[in-house]
Scaffold this motif. Structure first.
Motif, PDB file in Angstrom:
ATOM      1  N   ARG A  42       0.825  -1.210   0.000  1.00 12.99           N
ATOM      2  CA  ARG A  42       0.000   0.000   0.000  1.00 12.99           C
ATOM      3  C   ARG A  42       0.857   1.258   0.000  1.00 12.99           C
ATOM      4  NH1 ARG A  42      -4.901   1.631  -1.669  1.00 12.99           N
ATOM      5  NH2 ARG A  42      -5.501   3.536  -0.591  1.00 12.99           N
ATOM      6  N   ALA A  88      -4.601  -1.951   5.483  1.00 13.78           N
ATOM      7  CA  ALA A  88      -3.924  -1.333   4.340  1.00 13.78           C
ATOM      8  C   ALA A  88      -4.917  -0.716   3.363  1.00 13.78           C
ATOM      9  CB  ALA A  88      -3.068  -2.382   3.621  1.00 13.78           C
ATOM     10  N   GLU A  89      -6.017  -1.398   3.144  1.00 14.42           N
ATOM     11  CA  GLU A  89      -6.993  -0.917   2.177  1.00 14.42           C
ATOM     12  C   GLU A  89      -7.588   0.410   2.647  1.00 14.42           C
ATOM     13  OE1 GLU A  89     -10.031  -3.245  -0.712  1.00 14.42           O
ATOM     14  OE2 GLU A  89     -10.231  -3.634   1.426  1.00 14.42           O
TER      15      GLU A  89
END
Length: 436
Positions: A42, A88-89
């Motif tokens: 990310r 992370a998203e």
């Protein structure tokens, strides 16, 4: 910018026990990859270091190429210190900009972005001369010296969160990997349901005849040198790690199976860290299983209460925590072994280095680490040295070595888990006396 992964204080790490007893949180799996791999991707980092509890630092150095607890990684460059449990998203707040410390509403530090020039301020505040043991002090000083902002970054709070989010994460990770098609061998006759674009069979993987791959409701990723035996059914979303074997398994949706596992029976929406065996029949559902675990034939866990209510988990042996979900199975620590016919209760906490014998009925919801559960009670058994010898044999069967660093780490875990074990031993002695 150098990325530095950290876990946070012990009270945060304890929410991911028993799996985090023997590894940092960033090594835990969710979907096809670990939390650390997701954060690295990310941020787009190529220079990555980590800080872990000192008791596991030497053992961690044996499993990662990144610098571990190295004071030099906290100087000489712009830094992004990032909590392992940040999702992370959607994480964007800290990738660039001025120096700042991001905290959540509970006051936990989730990230700290430090320009190289601001490291001089930290040195002047007393954070200079850092040793591997005082990373917490470095974070504290950064919070004192730098601007603090409240971040809405989403986080994983407990180990079962990783299980519950794995099906969705497999789908996201499959798309991010960008691999589809058959590069390995799929023998005839076979059946692939759904779109072939949602199936990937990696080089060296072999799927025997009479196997069903069902990608109708999610992708299926079979990594390198996976072997799938006849009469196995694999439902997506599913990830099977390198050199793992499925032996006539009923592999229902939502499973993330790490490398070098042996899986049979029925398994649903579960995470297996790696190097573990569930060769035989029995059901594993909504569970997280560590490394070097062996589940005997017909070992089964419950993942749903009869009243369909929210499942609670007892993390410390005393205080139940409401998971907020009606589907939670077992959390099983590394190197635990079960006999044939073991029945785990809904939301069971099963510590690491435990040896468990069946009782013919569901076991207690909390079994401490290093416990020998015999005749329905926690006992000392033959002691931890015998458990270490068994671990050495089990690892040797997979061409892995039991090292001095690992034994030192487990000695520390033994001391950490002693209070809960003592409580369980007292209850066990009372139970044995009642039976007599």
């Amino acid at each position: 910018m150098r990325l530095v992964l950290f876990d946070g204080p012990p009270e945060v790490r304890s929410r991911f026990h028993p799996l985090s007893l023997s590894r940092p949180i960033w090594q835990l799996r969710c979907g096809m990859t670990s939390l650390g791999e997701k954060l690295i991707a990310r941020v787009g980092a190529t220079d990555v270091a980590c800080w872990v509890p000192e008791y596991m630092a030497a053992a961690c150095r044996e499993t990662t190429d990144m610098p571990v607890n190295d004071p030099a990684t906290l100087s000489g460059d712009d830094l992004l210190l990032l909590s392992s449990r940040v999702k992370a998203e959607g994480f964007e707040a800290a990738v660039g900009g001025r120096s700042e410390v991001g905290v959540n509403e509970a006051g936990d530090v989730l990230y700290a972005r430090l320009a190289a020039g601001d490291l001089d301020k930290l040195a002047a505040s007393g954070a200079a001369g850092r040793s591997p043991c005082d990373f917490g002090n470095f974070i504290s000083k950064a919070r004192d010296v730098l601007p603090t902002v409240t971040t809405s970054a989403a986080t994983y709070e407990y180990v079962w969160d990783l299980v519950l989010e794995t099906p969705e994460q497999i789908t996201s990770d499959f798309a991010a990997a960008g691999r589809t098609g058959i590069e390995g061998t799929v023998e005839e006759p076979h059946a692939i349901r759904g779109g072939r674009k949602d199936v990937y069979v990696a080089p060296g993987a072999v799927v025997h005849p009479m196997v069903v791959i069902d990608a109708e409701n999610g992708p299926v990723y079979l990594d390198e040198e996976v072997e799938v035996h006849p009469f196995t059914r694999i439902e997506g979303p599913c990830y099977v790690g390198r050199k793992s074997v499925l032996l006539g398994a009923k592999c229902r949706e939502g499973n993330s199976i790490g490398p070098v596992c042996r899986i049979g029976g029925e398994i649903e929406e579960s995470v297996i860290q790696g190097h573990s065996n569930k060769y035989h029949d029995g059901f594993l559902g909504h569970a997280y299983v560590g490394e070097w675990v062996n589940l005997g034939a017909m070992t089964t866990n419950s993942d749903l209460k009869n009243d369909y209510g929210s499942v609670s988990v007892i993390m410390d042996g005393r205080n139940p925590i409401d998971t907020g979900s009606n589907k939670v199975g077992s959390m099983i620590g590394d190197h635990t072994k079960t006999s044939i016919g073991v029945l785990f209760n809904t939301g069971a906490y099963v510590g690491a280095m435990a040896l468990i014998m069946a009782t013919g009925k569901p076991l207690p919801k909390f079994i401490p680490s290093f416990a020998w559960f015999l005749e329905g009670a926690v006992t000392k058994g033959f002691g931890r040295k015998k458990l270490y010898q068994t671990a050495e044999v089990a690892m040797g069967r997979r061409n892995r070595q039991w090292t001095e660093a690992q034994e030192a780490m487990w000695e520390a875990v033994y001391e950490m888990t002693a209070p809960a074990r003592r409580d369980a031993l007292k209850k066990g002695r009372k139970a044995l006396l009642r039976d007599k």
